[in-house]
Design a protein around this motif. Sequence first.
Motif, PDB file in Angstrom:
ATOM      1  N   LEU A  26       0.832  -1.213   0.000  1.00  0.00           N
ATOM      2  CA  LEU A  26       0.000   0.000   0.000  1.00  0.00           C
ATOM      3  C   LEU A  26       0.863   1.260   0.000  1.00  0.00           C
ATOM      4  CD1 LEU A  26      -2.822  -1.127   2.461  1.00  0.00           C
ATOM      5  CD2 LEU A  26      -2.939  -0.936  -0.029  1.00  0.00           C
ATOM      6  N   SER A  36      -4.795   3.361   4.509  1.00  0.00           N
ATOM      7  CA  SER A  36      -3.880   2.232   4.531  1.00  0.00           C
ATOM      8  C   SER A  36      -3.734   1.689   5.953  1.00  0.00           C
ATOM      9  CB  SER A  36      -2.555   2.691   3.940  1.00  0.00           C
ATOM     10  OG  SER A  36      -1.488   2.077   4.569  1.00  0.00           O
ATOM     11  N   ILE A  61      -5.732 -11.009  -1.487  1.00  0.00           N
ATOM     12  CA  ILE A  61      -5.857  -9.555  -1.488  1.00  0.00           C
ATOM     13  C   ILE A  61      -6.106  -9.110  -2.924  1.00  0.00           C
ATOM     14  CG2 ILE A  61      -4.666  -7.357  -1.003  1.00  0.00           C
ATOM     15  CD1 ILE A  61      -5.089  -8.885   1.554  1.00  0.00           C
ATOM     16  N   ILE A  63      -6.708  -5.708  -5.197  1.00  0.00           N
ATOM     17  CA  ILE A  63      -6.665  -4.251  -5.164  1.00  0.00           C
ATOM     18  C   ILE A  63      -7.047  -3.719  -6.539  1.00  0.00           C
ATOM     19  CG2 ILE A  63      -5.206  -2.217  -4.746  1.00  0.00           C
ATOM     20  CD1 ILE A  63      -3.384  -4.003  -3.061  1.00  0.00           C
ATOM     21  N   LEU A  68      -9.717  -2.038  -1.696  1.00  0.00           N
ATOM     22  CA  LEU A  68      -8.998  -3.271  -1.410  1.00  0.00           C
ATOM     23  C   LEU A  68      -9.981  -4.261  -0.810  1.00  0.00           C
ATOM     24  CD1 LEU A  68      -5.562  -3.906   0.142  1.00  0.00           C
ATOM     25  CD2 LEU A  68      -7.553  -4.925   1.245  1.00  0.00           C
TER      26      LEU A  68
END
Lengths: 141, 114
Positions: A26, A36, A61, A63, A68
Amino acid sequence: MQYRFKIAGGDFSNAGTVASSVKKILRQLNINHTVSKRIVIALYEAEVNVVAHAYSGLVEIDIDSEKLRAYIADKGPGIPDIPKAMEEGFSTASPQVREMGFGAGMGLSNMKRNCDILNITSEPGTGTNVEMITYFKPDAR
Amino acid sequence: MTIREIAEKINGRVLCGQKRLSEEIIYAFSSDLMSDVLKVDRENILLITGLVNLQTIRTSEMSDINCIVFARNKKVNSEILSLAEENGMVLIECPHSVFKISGELYIAGIKPLY
Ligand SMILES: Nc1ncnc2c1ncn2[C@@H]1O[C@H](COP(=O)(O)OP(=O)(O)OP(=O)(O)O)[C@@H](O)[C@H]1O
Ligand SMILES: [Mg+2]
């Protein structure tokens, strides 16, 4: 972008490595620090829960430009009563977990506070799935 | 107060992070409970704790805490030290109790969070 991580249940010496990696990602993406930090704290709580309460876990994860999404699926005892587990102060943590500074029963509520959408599903005896979505712009939801 | 002044005030020994010693600290929080530390919103606070393990460092990393005082001379092992160094943190070992460290720093003007 997609990232995959593994979590080993009971392995406290590595608890936090996933959240730490995501924190670095991030930072590289120049995501707003406040956002973040929320993501990283919520992810760390989820990661520690797998280490503390389950046997093994997988983290996905995803993004994109606006958000996110973290998906943490574990094999473990599951959570029989999710609303009860969400209550602050409820914990089934072992003495060993408490010695590490955890087990106050505050993690799930802290996760809720630090993401925009939290979905928890669980099958007792099989495992728990946690989905957390956080938008990069505070009012994008 | 700078981190250097804090270390002197409490008879602490700086274990790593010498580069940050002139940074100012305004707020401190004393806790052995990592879930409590993770709820702290303010950054750059000083953490005073009796809990010495890797999770103390990891929790501080996630919370953007850069300076930790370990009370009662609890021993910091090399694994803990290298994770702290990797994160550029200051670790201070101190013979006093959490109570005494907190009291002395409070009198010296360090502010509480709550
Ligand atoms: N992944 C999981 N698998 C099985 N049980 C879980 C899981 N996550 C949470 N729980 C159950 O929900 C309870 C509450 O979780 P929560 O994270 O809020 O508190 P805790 O982990 O016990 O303590 P803290 O997070 O404050 O250190 C746990 O004690 C446990 O019983
Ligand atoms: Mg927890």
